[in-house]
Design a protein around this motif. Structure first.
Motif, PDB file in Angstrom:
ATOM      1  N   GLU A 542      28.574  31.816  51.673  1.00  0.00           N
ATOM      2  CA  GLU A 542      28.703  30.594  50.874  1.00  0.00           C
ATOM      3  C   GLU A 542      27.359  30.104  50.339  1.00  0.00           C
ATOM      4  O   GLU A 542      27.301  29.174  49.530  1.00  0.00           O
ATOM      5  CB  GLU A 542      29.357  29.484  51.703  1.00  0.00           C
ATOM      6  CG  GLU A 542      28.500  28.924  52.834  1.00  0.00           C
ATOM      7  CD  GLU A 542      28.501  29.802  54.080  1.00  0.00           C
ATOM      8  OE1 GLU A 542      27.857  29.406  55.075  1.00  0.00           O
ATOM      9  OE2 GLU A 542      29.145  30.871  54.053  1.00  0.00           O
ATOM     10  N   ASN A 543      26.271  30.703  50.799  1.00  0.00           N
ATOM     11  CA  ASN A 543      24.938  30.342  50.318  1.00  0.00           C
ATOM     12  C   ASN A 543      24.522  31.298  49.206  1.00  0.00           C
ATOM     13  O   ASN A 543      24.601  32.524  49.371  1.00  0.00           O
ATOM     14  CB  ASN A 543      23.925  30.412  51.465  1.00  0.00           C
ATOM     15  CG  ASN A 543      24.157  29.334  52.506  1.00  0.00           C
ATOM     16  OD1 ASN A 543      23.708  28.208  52.357  1.00  0.00           O
ATOM     17  ND2 ASN A 543      24.883  29.682  53.570  1.00  0.00           N
ATOM     18  N   HIS A 544      24.065  30.738  48.090  1.00  0.00           N
ATOM     19  CA  HIS A 544      23.789  31.556  46.916  1.00  0.00           C
ATOM     20  C   HIS A 544      22.391  31.292  46.368  1.00  0.00           C
ATOM     21  O   HIS A 544      21.853  30.184  46.480  1.00  0.00           O
ATOM     22  CB  HIS A 544      24.825  31.283  45.817  1.00  0.00           C
ATOM     23  CG  HIS A 544      26.233  31.540  46.256  1.00  0.00           C
ATOM     24  ND1 HIS A 544      26.727  32.808  46.486  1.00  0.00           N
ATOM     25  CD2 HIS A 544      27.250  30.676  46.526  1.00  0.00           C
ATOM     26  CE1 HIS A 544      27.992  32.725  46.872  1.00  0.00           C
ATOM     27  NE2 HIS A 544      28.333  31.440  46.907  1.00  0.00           N
ATOM     28  N   LEU A 545      21.821  32.327  45.746  1.00  0.00           N
ATOM     29  CA  LEU A 545      20.501  32.194  45.144  1.00  0.00           C
ATOM     30  C   LEU A 545      20.477  31.131  44.059  1.00  0.00           C
ATOM     31  O   LEU A 545      19.485  30.415  43.885  1.00  0.00           O
ATOM     32  CB  LEU A 545      20.056  33.538  44.546  1.00  0.00           C
ATOM     33  CG  LEU A 545      19.744  34.675  45.522  1.00  0.00           C
ATOM     34  CD1 LEU A 545      19.342  35.924  44.741  1.00  0.00           C
ATOM     35  CD2 LEU A 545      18.627  34.282  46.483  1.00  0.00           C
ATOM     36  N   ARG A 546      21.588  31.002  43.343  1.00  0.00           N
ATOM     37  CA  ARG A 546      21.601  30.078  42.219  1.00  0.00           C
ATOM     38  C   ARG A 546      21.366  28.631  42.667  1.00  0.00           C
ATOM     39  O   ARG A 546      20.882  27.793  41.901  1.00  0.00           O
ATOM     40  CB  ARG A 546      22.930  30.176  41.476  1.00  0.00           C
ATOM     41  CG  ARG A 546      22.831  29.612  40.063  1.00  0.00           C
ATOM     42  CD  ARG A 546      24.185  29.393  39.437  1.00  0.00           C
ATOM     43  NE  ARG A 546      24.976  30.618  39.307  1.00  0.00           N
ATOM     44  CZ  ARG A 546      26.037  30.693  38.518  1.00  0.00           C
ATOM     45  NH1 ARG A 546      26.398  29.647  37.803  1.00  0.00           N
ATOM     46  NH2 ARG A 546      26.742  31.804  38.461  1.00  0.00           N
ATOM     47  N   ALA A 547      21.681  28.334  43.934  1.00  0.00           N
ATOM     48  CA  ALA A 547      21.495  26.973  44.439  1.00  0.00           C
ATOM     49  C   ALA A 547      20.026  26.557  44.437  1.00  0.00           C
ATOM     50  O   ALA A 547      19.705  25.363  44.435  1.00  0.00           O
ATOM     51  CB  ALA A 547      22.072  26.851  45.844  1.00  0.00           C
ATOM     52  N   THR A 548      19.137  27.538  44.433  1.00  0.00           N
ATOM     53  CA  THR A 548      17.703  27.227  44.417  1.00  0.00           C
ATOM     54  C   THR A 548      17.324  26.411  43.188  1.00  0.00           C
ATOM     55  O   THR A 548      16.436  25.557  43.244  1.00  0.00           O
ATOM     56  CB  THR A 548      16.885  28.531  44.445  1.00  0.00           C
ATOM     57  OG1 THR A 548      17.232  29.272  45.610  1.00  0.00           O
ATOM     58  CG2 THR A 548      15.397  28.244  44.464  1.00  0.00           C
ATOM     59  N   LEU A 549      18.003  26.651  42.081  1.00  0.00           N
ATOM     60  CA  LEU A 549      17.669  25.955  40.841  1.00  0.00           C
ATOM     61  C   LEU A 549      17.921  24.455  40.942  1.00  0.00           C
ATOM     62  O   LEU A 549      17.321  23.671  40.201  1.00  0.00           O
ATOM     63  CB  LEU A 549      18.467  26.545  39.676  1.00  0.00           C
ATOM     64  CG  LEU A 549      18.356  28.069  39.473  1.00  0.00           C
ATOM     65  CD1 LEU A 549      19.166  28.498  38.259  1.00  0.00           C
ATOM     66  CD2 LEU A 549      16.896  28.492  39.322  1.00  0.00           C
ATOM     67  N   GLU A 550      18.793  24.057  41.861  1.00  0.00           N
ATOM     68  CA  GLU A 550      19.116  22.636  41.993  1.00  0.00           C
ATOM     69  C   GLU A 550      17.948  21.832  42.548  1.00  0.00           C
ATOM     70  O   GLU A 550      17.907  20.608  42.397  1.00  0.00           O
ATOM     71  CB  GLU A 550      20.341  22.471  42.900  1.00  0.00           C
ATOM     72  CG  GLU A 550      21.596  23.144  42.362  1.00  0.00           C
ATOM     73  CD  GLU A 550      22.738  23.121  43.366  1.00  0.00           C
ATOM     74  OE1 GLU A 550      22.546  22.511  44.449  1.00  0.00           O
ATOM     75  OE2 GLU A 550      23.796  23.711  43.076  1.00  0.00           O
TER      76      GLU A 550
END
Length: 553
Positions: A542-550
């Motif tokens: 459920e943890n994704h690389l894209r969340a870093t952009l937030e």
């Protein structure tokens, strides 16, 4: 400054010298340059803890940076403004500033400490810059003397600017080069602050609270008011409970007797102007070396008259042990000289107890730094704001980024789809994540592949998405690490620092500092792309690389 002929205890290969080379003088003839250098190095931890704990104000950042030197010189000029040449405090302060300056010069221009038998009256420690710079040695204590004599507030900064200019000149021809230094044992910022905090435990309110408990157990608080009569009471208490020192040794670590030792130690603090002190054990020090586990002063709190050259020091438990053995406790305490009447000073003893008298006065008449015209000094100052190396703009980072950009097309082809598929969009991070999870099964596997071309390229791509989508900046330590296997020495990306609010006044800044529970507006997000890729193998799906952009808001 002239390059004096100096006893040099360096190894034949300077680049491979270690801090253990400083121990070479331990067994050298007493009074020889090598032995005096050893004594100086052995003192530096104590000199720096005294400086940090007693001489500098709260908030001082003890980090050996060039930018700290103007602030340090201003503080020194204020502290020593009434120097009459006899005050132990001024002499100790001057030596501490010289030690701090020397360590800062070593951080900036590399090299090592050495001993110059011709400097001052009877020899002084010097800093020899990295041999590649071909610079003469600097005598920090004479530079401090020049600063006190001129009172310009610019001398310490000029000393470091001269060396930084030489470093810049060499790096223009050899941009990959950085000066190398021999590290001084046990004077790094962490070691200094840790030792000071450890000593604090022996003088804080908690120990006073324990005193109330101990005093009641030992016959009532009224008996233990740090009076001379209380020493008689303590001696009687010891001899009532112990017939031999072996009896005392068996229970010395019990709480009651720890507090008894604290009482006699604090008596010395109260009556003899002593200070609590603690020397942590240096795990890297070989047996017999200062701060090694077998050193008499390490690993146990003691009291010391460290603000005077003729002071005494002792472990409180050892004082009690002597009293059990039959020595009068008053005589043991009186080994600590009584406080001097105000304005009365003792003659400073010779080295190794005191160095400052050997630097003055005749050797301070000649400037320790090369003479500069006003124009030369102005140009030197304008060319160097004393800031540290730029982590976002340096040769090492630019070289790595150029290599990654050149390798990107081949990496994209190997990853599948070529550069058309890997378009640095947020959506492409989902593909990158699937690729990493499919290629590595465990965290240990991906950690072992830190130099794998695919993983290096993937980390660059992940960081570059943040640069292009969020305006992040690449950053990297300008200097290569001492440990080539340092997992944290990798290029990272950071958010741009927020621009200062020109409408906010100083009162609002002060109020912001008081709001400890609120968000820190100065926080700057930093992402380690390589570390984030490794973390995928620890986190759930459920943890994704894209969340870093937030994180960039």
């Amino acid at each position: 400054m002239d390059d004096h002929t100096t006893h040099d205890v360096r190894t034949a290969d300077h680049d491979h010298a270690t801090n253990h080379d400083y121990l070479a003088g331990r067994h050298a003839p007493e009074g020889s340059p090598a032995h005096r250098l050893h004594l100086w190095i052995a003192r530096l931890h104590d000199v720096m803890t005294l400086f940090y704990e007693q001489f500098m104000y709260e908030g001082w950042e003890h980090e050996y940076t060039a930018a700290s030197l103007p602030e340090l010189e201003e503080a020194m000029l204020g502290f020593c403004s009434h120097d009459d040449g006899k005050d132990d405090g001024n002499a100790l302060y001057a030596e501490a500033v010289a030690a701090y300056l020397g360590e800062t010069l070593l951080e900036e221009a590399g090299g090592r400490w050495d001993w110059d038998p011709t400097a001052g009256t009877d020899g002084l420690p010097v800093v020899r810059p990295d041999p590649a710079l071909a610079l003469p040695p600097v005598v920090p204590l004479l530079v401090v003397g020049q600063a006190l004599r001129e009172k310009s507030g610019q001398v310490l900064a000029t000393a470091v600017r001269l060396q930084r200019a030489a470093v810049r000149d060499r790096q223009r021809e050899h941009p990959e080069w950085w000066p190398r230094r021999v590290h001084t044992p046990w004077v790094n910022t962490g070691a200094i602050i840790s030792s000071c905090h450890a000593a604090e435990r022996w003088r804080n309110q908690r120990m006073v609270d324990y005193l109330h408990w101990w005093a009641e157990e030992a016959g009532g608080r009224e008996r233990w008011l740090f009076t001379p009569a209380s020493l008689d009471a303590l001696q009687a208490l010891l001899r009532k409970h112990f017939r031999t020192v072996e009896d005392y040794d068996r229970v010395a670590d019990e709480r009651f007797w720890i507090m008894a030792a604290w009482y006699v130690g604090h008596y010395v603090v109260e009556k003899k102007d002593a200070l609590w002190q603690y020397r942590e054990i240096d795990p890297d020090a070989p047996p017999g070396a200062p701060h090694a586990a077998d050193d008499h002063w390490t690993g146990s709190a003691f009291v010391s008259q460290r603000l005077r050259h003729d002071g005494h020091a002792a472990h409180p438990w050892a004082m009690l042990r002597e009293a059990v053995a039959g020595k009068d406790l008053h005589e043991i305490v009186d080994r600590f000289p009584d406080p001097r009447p105000h304005g009365e000073y003792a003659e400073a003893p010779p080295w190794p107890e005191a160095l400052w008298p050997q630097a003055r006065p005749e050797h301070l008449a000649t400037p320790a730094l090369p003479p500069l015209t006003e124009a030369e000094l102005a140009a030197l100052t304008a060319a160097d704001d004393l800031a540290g190396p730029d982590w976002c703009d340096n040769h090492r980072l630019h070289t790595w980024l150029a290599q990654r950009r050149a390798a990107f097309p081949a990496w994209a082809d190997a990853a599948g789809g070529g550069t058309a598929a890997w378009d640095f969009s947020p959506e492409s991070l989902d593909r990158l994540e699937d690729l990493v999870r499919g290629r590595f099964a465990t965290y240990e596997e991906i950690a072992a592949a830190r130099n794998d071309p695919f993983l290096v390229g993937a980390a660059w791509y992940f960081g570059e998405v943040q640069v292009r989508e969020c305006g992040a900046l690449w950053r990297c330590r300008p200097q290569p690490p001492e440990d080539p296997d340092d997992l944290h020495d990798v290029p990272m990306v950071q958010a741009r620092e927020p621009a200062p609010d020109e409408d906010q006044d100083e009162d609002e800044d002060w109020e912001d500092d008081e709001n400890d529970g609120e968000d820190d507006e100065d926080y700057v997000h930093i992402c380690d792309p390589t570390g984030e890729l490794r973390a995928l193998l620890l986190r759930g799906p459920e943890n994704h690389l894209r969340a870093t952009l937030e994180h960039y808001g």
